[in-house]
Structure formats: structure tokens, C-alpha cells
Design a protein around this motif. Structure first.
Motif, PDB file in Angstrom:
ATOM      1  N   ALA A   1       0.851  -1.202   0.000  1.00  0.00           N
ATOM      2  CA  ALA A   1       0.000   0.000   0.000  1.00  0.00           C
ATOM      3  C   ALA A   1       0.882   1.247   0.000  1.00  0.00           C
ATOM      4  O   ALA A   1       2.017   1.216   0.479  1.00  0.00           O
ATOM      5  CB  ALA A   1      -0.923   0.004   1.215  1.00  0.00           C
ATOM      6  N   PHE A   2       0.339   2.315  -0.563  1.00  0.00           N
ATOM      7  CA  PHE A   2       1.060   3.596  -0.522  1.00  0.00           C
ATOM      8  C   PHE A   2       0.045   4.745  -0.595  1.00  0.00           C
ATOM      9  O   PHE A   2      -1.043   4.603  -1.169  1.00  0.00           O
ATOM     10  CB  PHE A   2       2.073   3.706  -1.671  1.00  0.00           C
ATOM     11  CG  PHE A   2       1.440   3.914  -3.019  1.00  0.00           C
ATOM     12  CD1 PHE A   2       1.271   5.206  -3.531  1.00  0.00           C
ATOM     13  CD2 PHE A   2       1.014   2.837  -3.780  1.00  0.00           C
ATOM     14  CE1 PHE A   2       0.681   5.406  -4.769  1.00  0.00           C
ATOM     15  CE2 PHE A   2       0.428   3.036  -5.013  1.00  0.00           C
ATOM     16  CZ  PHE A   2       0.261   4.314  -5.519  1.00  0.00           C
TER      17      PHE A   2
ATOM     18  N   TYR B   1      -5.357  -4.882  -7.487  1.00  0.00           N
ATOM     19  CA  TYR B   1      -5.006  -3.619  -6.836  1.00  0.00           C
ATOM     20  C   TYR B   1      -6.118  -2.583  -7.027  1.00  0.00           C
ATOM     21  O   TYR B   1      -6.881  -2.640  -8.006  1.00  0.00           O
ATOM     22  CB  TYR B   1      -3.713  -3.043  -7.416  1.00  0.00           C
ATOM     23  CG  TYR B   1      -2.453  -3.784  -7.009  1.00  0.00           C
ATOM     24  CD1 TYR B   1      -1.649  -3.300  -5.984  1.00  0.00           C
ATOM     25  CD2 TYR B   1      -2.066  -4.952  -7.665  1.00  0.00           C
ATOM     26  CE1 TYR B   1      -0.484  -3.952  -5.616  1.00  0.00           C
ATOM     27  CE2 TYR B   1      -0.902  -5.619  -7.311  1.00  0.00           C
ATOM     28  CZ  TYR B   1      -0.114  -5.117  -6.282  1.00  0.00           C
ATOM     29  OH  TYR B   1       1.036  -5.766  -5.922  1.00  0.00           O
ATOM     30  N   VAL B   2      -6.137  -1.622  -6.103  1.00  0.00           N
ATOM     31  CA  VAL B   2      -7.015  -0.456  -6.193  1.00  0.00           C
ATOM     32  C   VAL B   2      -6.144   0.800  -6.187  1.00  0.00           C
ATOM     33  O   VAL B   2      -5.219   0.908  -5.366  1.00  0.00           O
ATOM     34  CB  VAL B   2      -8.011  -0.395  -5.018  1.00  0.00           C
ATOM     35  CG1 VAL B   2      -8.785   0.938  -5.037  1.00  0.00           C
ATOM     36  CG2 VAL B   2      -8.984  -1.551  -5.087  1.00  0.00           C
TER      37      VAL B   2
ATOM     38  N   ILE C   1      -7.608  -2.893 -10.766  1.00  0.00           N
ATOM     39  CA  ILE C   1      -6.946  -3.563 -11.890  1.00  0.00           C
ATOM     40  C   ILE C   1      -6.095  -4.734 -11.393  1.00  0.00           C
ATOM     41  O   ILE C   1      -5.677  -4.776 -10.230  1.00  0.00           O
ATOM     42  CB  ILE C   1      -6.046  -2.586 -12.681  1.00  0.00           C
ATOM     43  CG1 ILE C   1      -4.997  -1.960 -11.755  1.00  0.00           C
ATOM     44  CG2 ILE C   1      -6.880  -1.519 -13.364  1.00  0.00           C
ATOM     45  CD1 ILE C   1      -3.991  -1.082 -12.477  1.00  0.00           C
ATOM     46  N   ASP C   2      -5.867  -5.654 -12.318  1.00  0.00           N
ATOM     47  CA  ASP C   2      -4.926  -6.757 -12.075  1.00  0.00           C
ATOM     48  C   ASP C   2      -3.539  -6.332 -12.527  1.00  0.00           C
ATOM     49  O   ASP C   2      -3.373  -5.779 -13.628  1.00  0.00           O
ATOM     50  CB  ASP C   2      -5.339  -8.011 -12.849  1.00  0.00           C
ATOM     51  CG  ASP C   2      -6.492  -8.750 -12.182  1.00  0.00           C
ATOM     52  OD1 ASP C   2      -6.424  -8.953 -10.956  1.00  0.00           O
ATOM     53  OD2 ASP C   2      -7.452  -9.110 -12.898  1.00  0.00           O
TER      54      ASP C   2
ATOM     55  N   ILE D   1      -5.391  -5.719  -2.949  1.00  0.00           N
ATOM     56  CA  ILE D   1      -6.564  -6.365  -2.362  1.00  0.00           C
ATOM     57  C   ILE D   1      -6.314  -7.858  -2.159  1.00  0.00           C
ATOM     58  O   ILE D   1      -6.523  -8.395  -1.075  1.00  0.00           O
ATOM     59  CB  ILE D   1      -7.806  -6.162  -3.259  1.00  0.00           C
ATOM     60  CG1 ILE D   1      -8.152  -4.683  -3.372  1.00  0.00           C
ATOM     61  CG2 ILE D   1      -8.995  -6.936  -2.708  1.00  0.00           C
ATOM     62  CD1 ILE D   1      -9.324  -4.415  -4.306  1.00  0.00           C
ATOM     63  N   GLN D   2      -5.874  -8.530  -3.225  1.00  0.00           N
ATOM     64  CA  GLN D   2      -5.668  -9.980  -3.176  1.00  0.00           C
ATOM     65  C   GLN D   2      -4.516 -10.359  -4.088  1.00  0.00           C
ATOM     66  O   GLN D   2      -4.505 -10.016  -5.268  1.00  0.00           O
ATOM     67  CB  GLN D   2      -6.941 -10.715  -3.617  1.00  0.00           C
ATOM     68  CG  GLN D   2      -6.818 -12.229  -3.651  1.00  0.00           C
ATOM     69  CD  GLN D   2      -6.623 -12.818  -2.267  1.00  0.00           C
ATOM     70  OE1 GLN D   2      -7.404 -12.517  -1.360  1.00  0.00           O
ATOM     71  NE2 GLN D   2      -5.608 -13.633  -2.094  1.00  0.00           N
ATOM     72  N   ALA D   3      -3.546 -11.058  -3.518  1.00  0.00           N
ATOM     73  CA  ALA D   3      -2.426 -11.536  -4.332  1.00  0.00           C
ATOM     74  C   ALA D   3      -2.838 -12.787  -5.098  1.00  0.00           C
ATOM     75  O   ALA D   3      -3.710 -13.544  -4.672  1.00  0.00           O
ATOM     76  CB  ALA D   3      -1.225 -11.830  -3.447  1.00  0.00           C
ATOM     77  N   ASP D   4      -2.215 -13.006  -6.247  1.00  0.00           N
ATOM     78  CA  ASP D   4      -2.497 -14.200  -7.051  1.00  0.00           C
ATOM     79  C   ASP D   4      -1.912 -15.439  -6.384  1.00  0.00           C
ATOM     80  O   ASP D   4      -0.895 -15.370  -5.706  1.00  0.00           O
ATOM     81  CB  ASP D   4      -1.912 -14.038  -8.456  1.00  0.00           C
ATOM     82  CG  ASP D   4      -2.662 -12.977  -9.252  1.00  0.00           C
ATOM     83  OD1 ASP D   4      -3.799 -12.640  -8.865  1.00  0.00           O
ATOM     84  OD2 ASP D   4      -2.083 -12.485 -10.246  1.00  0.00           O
TER      85      ASP D   4
END
Length: 276
Positions: free
Chosen positions: A148-149, A195-196, A241-242, A273-276
Motif C-alpha cells: 500500500a502507498f 489492486y485499487v 486492476i490486475d 486487495i488480493q495476491a495471485d
């Protein structure tokens, strides 16, 4: 002339006087062949002997020699029961033992081949499971890893960052995993996943509107638009987006004014949000 019949015995000698030589014949055919002969004289020499005329005794000797040769040349099994030698028995036993040992070795080789095949299958399965464990471990690390940033400009307002210029936010609020680079203004994804990204932009009161794009690998995804006028206006953008590990996201001037408000009035943020 004397006509008689006798049975030969071991050690028998026959003397035939031909007038120029004496033929002495000694044989061991004991009580086998009857011989009919004619003789003018009969006398014993040793155990038994006879002196006969050659013309009478010679045919008899031929018969005896012929029958003797027949007996000598006859197959062994016609003379009596065949005696099995102990050497043959031992050889047969050794051959049987070798055959048995060969069968045992063949079975053991088959079992060894089967065991080796099973071992190879287990090794392949173990390797596959190791790869799966490694993949799951990486996923777990990625899932539990925080990315996050949040950044903004330390100055206010920001004057003339250039047409189509990249906004280089210099004040870092949060930068876990160090994905954002303040020198370039670019975020690089440390892990693959969803990601967001969010952007807030405030225009200055110079009467000019401004549009700032969110860019992924050089392609605009969305823009934040703020109108101009005698007062400040604020626009925003939010994208989900991915990203693959190593892909890049940044903000870039699209059109309008090249000056915006700084500080926490224009803010760029992003998080995993969620890692692959």
C-alpha cells in the motif's frame, strides 16, 4: 580221426602245426562258444590243449575270432544293465541347483525392476508435490504481504509540471513493500494480484480546468477532472486492476492547466486487495 565237442576255458592254448610254423592262440572266452573239430591227436598242455591239423582247426578259430569281435563291438547295454556313475549323478544335481538358482535370480531381478519403477514414480510425485508446496508458500507469503502507498505534494500549489508530465509526489505517507518511487513518481507492483488506485486532484483558481490520467504501462485507465474558474474544483478517479509483478502505474497530465493544488488537496493512493 576224432570228432568231439569241448568248451573253451580261460588259459586254453591251441597248437596248430602247419609244418612250417606253429600258431598259438590264447583267449578268455569261458564256456561261451562250443567248437566242433577233428583231430588226429589230443594231448593236454597245461589245463587243456589239442594238436590238430590246420585244415580242421583254422575254420574253427575264424568262428571264435568272429564271435569274439562281435562280443567286443556289441553295445554296452546289450551286455548287461547300465550302471549309472556317481559323477553323472553329481553333475545332474549341480545342473538342477543352478537352474533353481537362476530362477530365483530372475524373480529377484523382476522384483528389483518393479521396486525401481515404484521408486521413480515416488520421486516424480515428490518433485511435483515440492513444486506445489513452493507455489502455495509463495501464494501464502503474497497473501499475507501488505502492499500500500499514499503520497502527495509537500508544496502548494504545484506550478507548471509540464504538458503530459508525470506527477512526482514527493511526500510519502505510506509505502509498504516500497512499491512507490518518489524520484520517478511511478509505482511498481512487487507481487501479482488485484489492486485499487485512487486519485484526488484540485485545480487552482486561474480559470483553467485540469485533467490527470491514471496510467498502467503507458495506457490511460481513467482520469480525474477538475474544472477551472474563480474558485477551486476537485476531481477524483478510482480504478481496480490486475497487475503482474513488475508492472507499473503512475499519474500523468492529460490536458488543461499544468498547475494544481498541492499538500493533501491532491493525493495519489494504491493498495493490494488480493495476491495471485
Amino acid at each position: 580221426m576224432f570228432l568231439g565237442r569241448f568248451w573253451s576255458s580261460p588259459g586254453t592254448k591251441l597248437f596248430m602245426d602247419t609244418g612250417w610254423q606253429t600258431i598259438i592262440c590264447r583267449w578268455g572266452l569261458h564256456e561261451i562258444f562250443p567248437v566242433v573239430y577233428c583231430a588226429t591227436e589230443f594231448q593236454t598242455v597245461g589245463r587243456e590243449a589239442a594238436t590238430m591239423e590246420p585244415r580242421f582247426i583254422l575254420p574253427q578259430l575264424c568262428i571264435v575270432f568272429t564271435l569274439s569281435a562281435f562280443v567286443i563291438a556289441a553295445p554296452a547295454d546289450t551286455l548287461g544293465p547300465k550302471v549309472k556313475r556317481s559323477d553323472d549323478t553329481t553333475l545332474n544335481s549341480v545342473q538342477t541347483l543352478l537352474q533353481q538358482q537362476g530362477a530365483v535370480i530372475q524373480r529377484q531381478e523382476s522384483q528389483l525392476t518393479l521396486a525401481l519403477n515404484r521408486l521413480a514414480a515416488l520421486e516424480s510425485l515428490s518433485h511435483q508435490q515440492s513444486l506445489e508446496i513452493s507455489t502455495l508458500k509463495n501464494r501464502l507469503e503474497s497473501t499475507t504481504r501488505q502492499v500500500a502507498f499514499t503520497v502527495y505534494f509537500s508544496a502548494d500549489p504545484i506550478q507548471d509540471f509540464g504538458v503530459h508530465g508525470i506527477l512526482r509526489f514527493d511526500h510519502i505517507v505510506t509505502n509498504t513493500a516500497n512499491g512507490y518511487d518518489a524520484k520517478t513518481g511511478i509505482f511498481t507492483s512487487p507481487v501479482s494480484g488485484l489492486y485499487v488506485f485512487h486519485l484526488d486532484v484540485m485545480s487552482v483558481d486561474n480559470g483553467l480546468s485540469v485533467s490527470i490520467n491514471i496510467i498502467k504501462n503507458g495506457v490511460a485507465l481513467d482520469d480525474a477532472y477538475a474544472s477551472g474558474g474563480k474558485r477551486n474544483d476537485q476531481g477524483n478517479s478510482l480504478v481496480t486492476i490486475d497487475l503482474k509483478a513488475g508492472e507499473k502505474v503512475w499519474t500523468q497530465h492529460s490536458y488543461g492547466s499544468t498547475s494544481i493544488r498541492g499538500s493533501f488537496l491532491t493525493v495519489f493512493s494504491g493498495f493490494l486487495i488480493q495476491a495471485d
